[in-house]
Design a protein around this motif. Structure first.
Motif, PDB file in Angstrom:
ATOM      1  N   ALA A 169     -18.330   8.567  -2.110  1.00 54.45           N
ATOM      2  CA  ALA A 169     -19.203   7.846  -3.036  1.00 54.45           C
ATOM      3  C   ALA A 169     -18.476   6.676  -3.691  1.00 54.45           C
ATOM      4  O   ALA A 169     -19.065   5.639  -3.932  1.00 54.45           O
ATOM      5  CB  ALA A 169     -19.736   8.795  -4.097  1.00 54.45           C
ATOM      6  N   SER A 170     -17.177   6.821  -3.974  1.00 59.36           N
ATOM      7  CA  SER A 170     -16.470   5.756  -4.677  1.00 59.36           C
ATOM      8  C   SER A 170     -15.789   4.767  -3.743  1.00 59.36           C
ATOM      9  O   SER A 170     -15.765   3.584  -4.009  1.00 59.36           O
ATOM     10  CB  SER A 170     -15.443   6.341  -5.640  1.00 59.36           C
ATOM     11  OG  SER A 170     -14.468   7.064  -4.914  1.00 59.36           O
ATOM     12  N   ASN A 171     -15.216   5.219  -2.651  1.00 66.27           N
ATOM     13  CA  ASN A 171     -14.464   4.343  -1.771  1.00 66.27           C
ATOM     14  C   ASN A 171     -14.958   4.453  -0.333  1.00 66.27           C
ATOM     15  O   ASN A 171     -14.675   5.438   0.340  1.00 66.27           O
ATOM     16  CB  ASN A 171     -12.969   4.671  -1.837  1.00 66.27           C
ATOM     17  CG  ASN A 171     -12.127   3.676  -1.071  1.00 66.27           C
ATOM     18  OD1 ASN A 171     -12.646   2.758  -0.441  1.00 66.27           O
ATOM     19  ND2 ASN A 171     -10.830   3.863  -1.124  1.00 66.27           N
ATOM     20  N   PRO A 172     -15.654   3.446   0.157  1.00 67.15           N
ATOM     21  CA  PRO A 172     -16.150   3.497   1.531  1.00 67.15           C
ATOM     22  C   PRO A 172     -15.038   3.473   2.585  1.00 67.15           C
ATOM     23  O   PRO A 172     -15.272   3.831   3.734  1.00 67.15           O
ATOM     24  CB  PRO A 172     -17.001   2.225   1.651  1.00 67.15           C
ATOM     25  CG  PRO A 172     -17.290   1.802   0.261  1.00 67.15           C
ATOM     26  CD  PRO A 172     -16.138   2.280  -0.568  1.00 67.15           C
ATOM     27  N   PHE A 173     -13.825   3.033   2.199  1.00 68.15           N
ATOM     28  CA  PHE A 173     -12.707   2.940   3.133  1.00 68.15           C
ATOM     29  C   PHE A 173     -11.498   3.692   2.582  1.00 68.15           C
ATOM     30  O   PHE A 173     -10.547   3.091   2.084  1.00 68.15           O
ATOM     31  CB  PHE A 173     -12.365   1.469   3.401  1.00 68.15           C
ATOM     32  CG  PHE A 173     -13.548   0.666   3.858  1.00 68.15           C
ATOM     33  CD1 PHE A 173     -14.178   0.961   5.060  1.00 68.15           C
ATOM     34  CD2 PHE A 173     -14.051  -0.365   3.084  1.00 68.15           C
ATOM     35  CE1 PHE A 173     -15.282   0.238   5.487  1.00 68.15           C
ATOM     36  CE2 PHE A 173     -15.147  -1.110   3.503  1.00 68.15           C
ATOM     37  CZ  PHE A 173     -15.772  -0.796   4.703  1.00 68.15           C
ATOM     38  N   PRO A 174     -11.528   5.024   2.649  1.00 70.70           N
ATOM     39  CA  PRO A 174     -10.460   5.820   2.024  1.00 70.70           C
ATOM     40  C   PRO A 174      -9.107   5.649   2.719  1.00 70.70           C
ATOM     41  O   PRO A 174      -9.026   5.402   3.920  1.00 70.70           O
ATOM     42  CB  PRO A 174     -10.966   7.256   2.148  1.00 70.70           C
ATOM     43  CG  PRO A 174     -11.969   7.228   3.242  1.00 70.70           C
ATOM     44  CD  PRO A 174     -12.552   5.849   3.261  1.00 70.70           C
ATOM     45  N   LEU A 175      -8.077   5.791   1.930  1.00 66.66           N
ATOM     46  CA  LEU A 175      -6.707   5.728   2.405  1.00 66.66           C
ATOM     47  C   LEU A 175      -6.416   6.935   3.284  1.00 66.66           C
ATOM     48  O   LEU A 175      -6.675   8.072   2.904  1.00 66.66           O
ATOM     49  CB  LEU A 175      -5.751   5.709   1.206  1.00 66.66           C
ATOM     50  CG  LEU A 175      -4.277   5.534   1.489  1.00 66.66           C
ATOM     51  CD1 LEU A 175      -4.006   4.150   2.072  1.00 66.66           C
ATOM     52  CD2 LEU A 175      -3.491   5.721   0.197  1.00 66.66           C
ATOM     53  N   VAL A 176      -5.866   6.683   4.475  1.00 66.19           N
ATOM     54  CA  VAL A 176      -5.489   7.743   5.410  1.00 66.19           C
ATOM     55  C   VAL A 176      -3.989   7.987   5.341  1.00 66.19           C
ATOM     56  O   VAL A 176      -3.521   9.117   5.424  1.00 66.19           O
ATOM     57  CB  VAL A 176      -5.888   7.347   6.861  1.00 66.19           C
ATOM     58  CG1 VAL A 176      -5.379   8.357   7.879  1.00 66.19           C
ATOM     59  CG2 VAL A 176      -7.389   7.182   6.970  1.00 66.19           C
ATOM     60  N   PHE A 177      -3.224   6.905   5.170  1.00 64.13           N
ATOM     61  CA  PHE A 177      -1.765   7.004   5.147  1.00 64.13           C
ATOM     62  C   PHE A 177      -1.197   5.837   4.372  1.00 64.13           C
ATOM     63  O   PHE A 177      -1.726   4.718   4.439  1.00 64.13           O
ATOM     64  CB  PHE A 177      -1.219   6.973   6.584  1.00 64.13           C
ATOM     65  CG  PHE A 177       0.285   6.924   6.654  1.00 64.13           C
ATOM     66  CD1 PHE A 177       1.032   8.083   6.538  1.00 64.13           C
ATOM     67  CD2 PHE A 177       0.945   5.723   6.817  1.00 64.13           C
ATOM     68  CE1 PHE A 177       2.424   8.037   6.581  1.00 64.13           C
ATOM     69  CE2 PHE A 177       2.336   5.665   6.864  1.00 64.13           C
ATOM     70  CZ  PHE A 177       3.071   6.832   6.752  1.00 64.13           C
ATOM     71  N   ALA A 178      -0.125   6.075   3.651  1.00 61.54           N
ATOM     72  CA  ALA A 178       0.623   5.014   2.979  1.00 61.54           C
ATOM     73  C   ALA A 178       2.097   5.255   3.225  1.00 61.54           C
ATOM     74  O   ALA A 178       2.578   6.385   3.128  1.00 61.54           O
ATOM     75  CB  ALA A 178       0.315   4.999   1.484  1.00 61.54           C
ATOM     76  N   GLY A 179       2.826   4.209   3.570  1.00 60.45           N
ATOM     77  CA  GLY A 179       4.247   4.338   3.834  1.00 60.45           C
ATOM     78  C   GLY A 179       4.963   3.028   3.619  1.00 60.45           C
ATOM     79  O   GLY A 179       4.369   2.009   3.274  1.00 60.45           O
ATOM     80  N   GLU A 180       6.251   3.071   3.863  1.00 65.95           N
ATOM     81  CA  GLU A 180       7.120   1.925   3.669  1.00 65.95           C
ATOM     82  C   GLU A 180       7.936   1.730   4.938  1.00 65.95           C
ATOM     83  O   GLU A 180       8.484   2.688   5.482  1.00 65.95           O
ATOM     84  CB  GLU A 180       8.043   2.217   2.486  1.00 65.95           C
ATOM     85  CG  GLU A 180       9.095   1.188   2.240  1.00 65.95           C
ATOM     86  CD  GLU A 180      10.026   1.603   1.110  1.00 65.95           C
ATOM     87  OE1 GLU A 180       9.631   2.437   0.261  1.00 65.95           O
ATOM     88  OE2 GLU A 180      11.153   1.103   1.083  1.00 65.95           O
ATOM     89  N   LEU A 181       7.981   0.505   5.418  1.00 70.53           N
ATOM     90  CA  LEU A 181       8.738   0.176   6.623  1.00 70.53           C
ATOM     91  C   LEU A 181       9.871  -0.768   6.266  1.00 70.53           C
ATOM     92  O   LEU A 181       9.712  -1.650   5.425  1.00 70.53           O
ATOM     93  CB  LEU A 181       7.835  -0.490   7.660  1.00 70.53           C
ATOM     94  CG  LEU A 181       6.628   0.323   8.118  1.00 70.53           C
ATOM     95  CD1 LEU A 181       5.676  -0.548   8.920  1.00 70.53           C
ATOM     96  CD2 LEU A 181       7.082   1.512   8.927  1.00 70.53           C
ATOM     97  N   GLU A 182      10.993  -0.577   6.922  1.00 69.51           N
ATOM     98  CA  GLU A 182      12.152  -1.444   6.720  1.00 69.51           C
ATOM     99  C   GLU A 182      12.349  -2.300   7.969  1.00 69.51           C
ATOM    100  O   GLU A 182      12.584  -1.762   9.049  1.00 69.51           O
ATOM    101  CB  GLU A 182      13.385  -0.575   6.485  1.00 69.51           C
ATOM    102  CG  GLU A 182      14.660  -1.335   6.320  1.00 69.51           C
ATOM    103  CD  GLU A 182      15.854  -0.401   6.154  1.00 69.51           C
ATOM    104  OE1 GLU A 182      16.962  -0.849   6.454  1.00 69.51           O
ATOM    105  OE2 GLU A 182      15.668   0.752   5.750  1.00 69.51           O
ATOM    106  N   PRO A 183      12.230  -3.623   7.846  1.00 67.29           N
ATOM    107  CA  PRO A 183      12.474  -4.477   9.015  1.00 67.29           C
ATOM    108  C   PRO A 183      13.931  -4.335   9.459  1.00 67.29           C
ATOM    109  O   PRO A 183      14.841  -4.397   8.645  1.00 67.29           O
ATOM    110  CB  PRO A 183      12.207  -5.891   8.501  1.00 67.29           C
ATOM    111  CG  PRO A 183      11.387  -5.709   7.264  1.00 67.29           C
ATOM    112  CD  PRO A 183      11.820  -4.397   6.683  1.00 67.29           C
TER     113      PRO A 183
END
Length: 158
Positions: free
Chosen positions: A131-145
């Motif tokens: 109801a609040s977010n039509p595009f929910p977060l599936v994953f969040a991370g940090e990448l190091e080049p």
């Protein structure tokens, strides 16, 4: 460019919004090692792809451009998974993590409202994936080049 997944500096909060919590004490030494790439994956149904891009342009894009240390971002589409992949480059981890969570939460609310408008959803009716977010977060991370292979000129074949 090779990217190494280093882990999320904080926990995604209960609202499934993008989160940049303060780092753990063990993460402090990594804060000034140069560029960092924030990696986010969002659930984006194929039929809603344009609405997602519209919401991104109307909320996160202008806000990110004003942030100290923001170097750019790339929006990618995975049609098989029906996910949007966002790769957001920061000059340093310290600059990324210095952004107050309340500021991120405010932009996330704008993003969700813009997405609902683009999809013509009524959050009170409980329409959409959430109801609040039509595009929910599936994953969040940090990448190091860790490396870059630049494009070169094609060699002439005899």
């Amino acid at each position: 460019m090779l990217l190494l997944l280093a882990g999320l500096p904080g926990k995604a909060n209960a609202f499934n919004q993008r989160s940049t919590a303060l780092p753990e004490a063990s993460d402090i030494s990594r804060q000034d090692r140069g560029d960092v790439v924030e990696q986010l994956r969002l659930r984006v149904p194929a039929a809603a792809r344009e609405a997602w891009l519209t919401a991104e342009r109307q909320s996160w894009e202008p806000w990110l451009r004003q942030q100290d240390g923001f170097l750019g971002r790339e929006l990618l589409w995975d049609g098989q998974r029906e996910e949007g992949l966002l790769l957001i480059r920061w000059r340093s981890r310290r600059q990324w993590l210095a952004i107050p969570e309340r500021d991120i939460a405010a932009v996330q609310r704008q993003f969700e409202a813009s997405a609902r408008r683009a999809l013509a959803l009524d959050p009170a009716a409980g329409e959409g994936p959430t109801a609040s977010n039509p595009f929910p977060l599936v994953f969040a991370g940090e990448l190091e080049p860790v490396g870059l292979t630049p494009a070169g000129e094609a060699e002439a074949v005899p």
